[in-house]
Design a protein around this motif. Structure first.
Motif, PDB file in Angstrom:
ATOM      1  N   ALA A 125       0.830  -1.216   0.000  1.00 25.52           N
ATOM      2  CA  ALA A 125       0.000   0.000   0.000  1.00 25.52           C
ATOM      3  C   ALA A 125       0.861   1.261   0.000  1.00 25.52           C
ATOM      4  CB  ALA A 125      -0.941  -0.008   1.208  1.00 25.52           C
ATOM      5  N   SER A 126       2.074   1.163   0.553  1.00 24.90           N
ATOM      6  CA  SER A 126       2.963   2.329   0.658  1.00 24.90           C
ATOM      7  C   SER A 126       3.419   2.837  -0.705  1.00 24.90           C
ATOM      8  CB  SER A 126       4.205   1.957   1.472  1.00 24.90           C
ATOM      9  OG  SER A 126       5.020   1.077   0.695  1.00 24.90           O
ATOM     10  N   GLY A 127       3.263   1.999  -1.727  1.00 27.49           N
ATOM     11  CA  GLY A 127       3.679   2.416  -3.066  1.00 27.49           C
ATOM     12  C   GLY A 127       4.938   1.721  -3.563  1.00 27.49           C
ATOM     13  N   VAL A 128       5.564   0.896  -2.713  1.00 30.58           N
ATOM     14  CA  VAL A 128       6.736   0.153  -3.196  1.00 30.58           C
ATOM     15  C   VAL A 128       6.267  -0.862  -4.251  1.00 30.58           C
ATOM     16  CG1 VAL A 128       8.156   0.385  -1.113  1.00 30.58           C
ATOM     17  CG2 VAL A 128       6.556  -1.527  -1.277  1.00 30.58           C
ATOM     18  N   VAL A 129       7.068  -1.047  -5.290  1.00 36.82           N
ATOM     19  CA  VAL A 129       6.671  -1.971  -6.355  1.00 36.82           C
ATOM     20  C   VAL A 129       7.800  -2.946  -6.707  1.00 36.82           C
ATOM     21  CG1 VAL A 129       4.957  -0.432  -7.423  1.00 36.82           C
ATOM     22  CG2 VAL A 129       7.348  -0.306  -8.142  1.00 36.82           C
ATOM     23  N   ALA A 130       7.388  -4.049  -7.325  1.00 30.18           N
ATOM     24  CA  ALA A 130       8.328  -5.099  -7.722  1.00 30.18           C
ATOM     25  C   ALA A 130       9.509  -4.492  -8.476  1.00 30.18           C
ATOM     26  CB  ALA A 130       7.612  -6.123  -8.602  1.00 30.18           C
ATOM     27  N   GLY A 131      10.682  -5.003  -8.185  1.00 30.84           N
ATOM     28  CA  GLY A 131      11.885  -4.534  -8.872  1.00 30.84           C
ATOM     29  C   GLY A 131      12.681  -3.526  -8.050  1.00 30.84           C
ATOM     30  N   GLN A 132      12.020  -2.941  -7.031  1.00 26.59           N
ATOM     31  CA  GLN A 132      12.741  -1.984  -6.179  1.00 26.59           C
ATOM     32  C   GLN A 132      13.476  -2.709  -5.057  1.00 26.59           C
ATOM     33  OE1 GLN A 132       9.584   0.762  -4.994  1.00 26.59           O
ATOM     34  NE2 GLN A 132      10.053   2.075  -6.731  1.00 26.59           N
ATOM     35  N   ARG A 133      14.375  -1.973  -4.407  1.00 28.91           N
ATOM     36  CA  ARG A 133      15.105  -2.534  -3.274  1.00 28.91           C
ATOM     37  C   ARG A 133      14.581  -1.939  -1.974  1.00 28.91           C
ATOM     38  NH1 ARG A 133      21.320  -2.384  -5.678  1.00 28.91           N
ATOM     39  NH2 ARG A 133      20.966  -4.123  -7.116  1.00 28.91           N
ATOM     40  N   ILE A 134      14.509  -2.783  -0.952  1.00 21.70           N
ATOM     41  CA  ILE A 134      14.097  -2.302   0.360  1.00 21.70           C
ATOM     42  C   ILE A 134      15.095  -2.804   1.397  1.00 21.70           C
ATOM     43  CG2 ILE A 134      12.538  -4.275   0.814  1.00 21.70           C
ATOM     44  CD1 ILE A 134      10.639  -2.175   2.177  1.00 21.70           C
ATOM     45  N   VAL A 135      15.556  -1.892   2.239  1.00 22.87           N
ATOM     46  CA  VAL A 135      16.474  -2.277   3.287  1.00 22.87           C
ATOM     47  C   VAL A 135      15.677  -2.382   4.581  1.00 22.87           C
ATOM     48  CG1 VAL A 135      17.201   0.136   3.667  1.00 22.87           C
ATOM     49  CG2 VAL A 135      18.666  -1.711   4.413  1.00 22.87           C
ATOM     50  N   SER A 136      15.837  -3.504   5.314  1.00 18.11           N
ATOM     51  CA  SER A 136      15.071  -3.704   6.546  1.00 18.11           C
ATOM     52  C   SER A 136      16.004  -3.708   7.747  1.00 18.11           C
ATOM     53  CB  SER A 136      14.288  -5.018   6.496  1.00 18.11           C
ATOM     54  OG  SER A 136      15.140  -6.107   6.763  1.00 18.11           O
ATOM     55  N   THR A 137      15.450  -3.286   8.875  1.00 17.57           N
ATOM     56  CA  THR A 137      16.275  -3.168  10.079  1.00 17.57           C
ATOM     57  C   THR A 137      15.689  -3.952  11.238  1.00 17.57           C
ATOM     58  OG1 THR A 137      15.056  -1.243  10.832  1.00 17.57           O
ATOM     59  CG2 THR A 137      16.927  -0.824   9.403  1.00 17.57           C
ATOM     60  N   GLU A 252      -0.571   1.707   5.453  1.00 10.26           N
ATOM     61  CA  GLU A 252      -1.031   2.997   4.948  1.00 10.26           C
ATOM     62  C   GLU A 252      -0.665   3.165   3.483  1.00 10.26           C
ATOM     63  OE1 GLU A 252       0.722   6.202   7.108  1.00 10.26           O
ATOM     64  OE2 GLU A 252      -0.980   7.534   6.736  1.00 10.26           O
ATOM     65  N   CYS A 253      -1.549   3.821   2.730  1.00  5.84           N
ATOM     66  CA  CYS A 253      -1.299   4.036   1.302  1.00  5.84           C
ATOM     67  C   CYS A 253      -0.669   5.413   1.083  1.00  5.84           C
ATOM     68  CB  CYS A 253      -2.598   3.914   0.515  1.00  5.84           C
ATOM     69  SG  CYS A 253      -3.726   5.287   0.831  1.00  5.84           S
ATOM     70  N   GLU A 254      -0.472   5.760  -0.188  1.00  9.23           N
ATOM     71  CA  GLU A 254       0.207   7.018  -0.508  1.00  9.23           C
ATOM     72  C   GLU A 254      -0.627   8.248  -0.166  1.00  9.23           C
ATOM     73  OE1 GLU A 254       3.043   6.557  -4.114  1.00  9.23           O
ATOM     74  OE2 GLU A 254       1.325   5.244  -4.473  1.00  9.23           O
ATOM     75  N   ALA A 255      -1.925   8.060   0.075  1.00  6.72           N
ATOM     76  CA  ALA A 255      -2.760   9.202   0.490  1.00  6.72           C
ATOM     77  C   ALA A 255      -2.420   9.611   1.926  1.00  6.72           C
ATOM     78  CB  ALA A 255      -4.241   8.855   0.356  1.00  6.72           C
ATOM     79  N   GLN A 256      -1.745   8.749   2.656  1.00  4.51           N
ATOM     80  CA  GLN A 256      -1.232   9.041   4.015  1.00  4.51           C
ATOM     81  C   GLN A 256      -2.329   9.489   4.984  1.00  4.51           C
ATOM     82  OE1 GLN A 256       1.941  11.768   2.549  1.00  4.51           O
ATOM     83  NE2 GLN A 256       3.320  10.486   3.746  1.00  4.51           N
ATOM     84  N   ASP A 257      -3.474   8.852   4.880  1.00  3.55           N
ATOM     85  CA  ASP A 257      -4.597   9.255   5.729  1.00  3.55           C
ATOM     86  C   ASP A 257      -5.120   8.054   6.516  1.00  3.55           C
ATOM     87  OD1 ASP A 257      -6.525  10.880   6.843  1.00  3.55           O
ATOM     88  OD2 ASP A 257      -7.894  10.719   5.141  1.00  3.55           O
TER      89      ASP A 257
END
Ligand SMILES: [Zn+2]
Length: 433
Positions: A125-137, A252-257
């Motif tokens: 929902a945050s807007g991340v899409v396939a092919g991107q990189r995400i770093v987790s902590t 939460e989605c990109e509308a941030q509400d």
């Protein structure tokens, strides 16, 4: 959307489908759960039929975590709500126990898959899409948060796990692997802004466009969020789970509400008054404690589980197209203080105080004078000054006055120098107990 046919389905249709799943879940629980047979029997429900459907759910008693723990024994370490046979269980998480020993959360293969599906929808929902990189902590270790990590692969992201407690490694990873997203607790996201500044790193100019925060409330407080967005030069959205029910249930989605229920179809959500336990209507602007019920769980399903998360509800349609209620967590009911009938959340205190930046650092510590939620005013709070600022009587007064105006509570403000309040790389402690 990962599953538009599910996530954009009219909410009434969702509830209709959930009603069928709920009745099946009730029958399963009556057949297999010693805990619920006894609990529901004592409340006058001797069969799934007698308990009815979702429309009647508020007639059933609430489930408190302490009740589950009370049924644990050396012979039965998981508790009497366990429904599945040992051979069906593929994973057992633990939650940190307040009384020393952990409580266990078992999952079947299907349960785990549902958790990952819900979590993937919440994070996507945050807007991340396939092919991107995400770093987790996350250093999830024994905790359910570990299950969320599988959601990143499910979305199609390249997951770069870094873990907590190695800020230097994290910043190098950001510089070298150039991830588009980072997932961390809001406290850690804030801590890294300070760390990066100390190291001369331009976090704002980094590759990170989205910061996904989870693990504690606060990521939705407007002033705090604005600070994170400013410091990271990224869009900040939050996600929320409940260890006993599911990981990253809401996102939460990109509308941030507010957060959408990524676990729709797997979990039914209710809102109750934390004082009386009475059900509250899902109306725009309403607030109360979230109570969750499993709809398709096999290992140890829970009915009307008190999450202790206090949320505010948004019911207006969302521009992203996802349907159903959205929530913003405003604090833990465990942290809630009651001052002459007014509910006071430490996270709300932090939000009011944060508006005094750049004079203050944004770190606070509420210090109740009495045990338990009920407090007499004034409630003491320590407010940390920004780096290099000195204690000024007028600032303390202005903060005290603003707290009284916004929260309708008398507090006594003690200003302390920068660096005096402890920083957490995982979850901030806002109340001294
Ligand atoms: Zn939305």
């Amino acid at each position: 959307m990962l599953a538009p046919e599910v996530e954009a389905r009219p909410w009434a249709e969702q509830l209709e489908e959930d009603d069928g799943a709920y009745r099946t879940q009730l029958a399963y629980v009556f057949e297999r759960s010693a805990f619920y047979r006894e609990k529901l029997g004592a409340a006058g429900f001797d069969s799934a039929g007698a308990a009815g459907g979702l429309e009647d759910i508020a007639r059933l008693p609430l489930t408190d975590k302490r009740e589950l723990r009370a049924t644990c024994s050396p012979e039965d370490p998981i508790g009497a709500h366990l429904c599945a046979s040992p051979a069906e269980i593929v994973r057992i998480y633990s939650t940190s126990g307040t009384a020393g020993s952990p409580s266990y959360v078992p999952l079947t293969e299907g349960d785990l898959d549902n958790w990952v599906t819900a979590s993937a929808r919440s994070y996507a929902a945050s807007g991340v899409v396939a092919g991107q990189r995400i770093v987790s902590t996350y250093n999830a270790g024994p905790f359910a948060a570990g299950a969320a990590l599988a959601a990143f692969e499910r979305i199609g992201l390249t997951h770069v796990p870094v873990g907590t407690g190695s800020s230097e490694r994290l910043m190098l990873t950001v510089e070298q692997l150039r991830p588009e997203a980072a997932v961390l607790t809001p406290s850690y996201a804030e801590h890294l802004i300070e760390r990066a500044a100390g190291r001369g790193m331009d976090l704002r100019g980094s590759s990170v466009e989205r910061v996904l925060v989870a693990g504690e409330p606060g990521g939705g407080e407007p002033a705090f969020r604005a600070r994170l967005e400013e410091g990271w030069g990224a869009r900040v959205t939050e996600a929320m789970g409940v260890g006993d029910i599911g990981v990253s249930l809401w996102g939460e989605c990109e509308a941030q509400d507010g957060m959408h229920l990524g676990a729709r179809g797997f979990v039914h959500a209710e809102l109750v008054d934390p004082e009386t336990g009475h059900a509250l209507a899902w109306e725009d602007g309403a607030s109360g404690e979230l109570v969750l019920t499993h709809l398709r769980h096999r290992a140890a399903p829970l009915l009307r589980f008190r999450t202790r998360d206090h949320v505010r509800v948004r019911m207006t349609p969302c521009s992203c197209g996802r349907t159903g209620p959205r929530v913003r967590c405003i604090g833990r009911t465990d942290d809630m203080l009651i001052v002459r009938g007014v509910n006071l959340f430490p996270s709300a205190v932090r939000e009011v105080v944060s508006a005094f930046q750049p004079e203050v650092s944004g770190h606070i510590l509420v210090r109740p004078r009495a045990p338990g939620p009920k407090q007499e005013p004034p409630v003491p709070v320590r407010v940390e000054l920004a780096r290099g600022r000195e204690v000024e009587r007028a600032l303390g007064e202005a903060i005290r006055e603003r707290l009284r105006e916004v929260l309708v509570v008398q507090m006594s403000v003690e200003l302390v120098p920068w660096g005096s309040l402890s920083r957490s790389e995982y979850k901030s402690r806002l109340v001294e107990r």
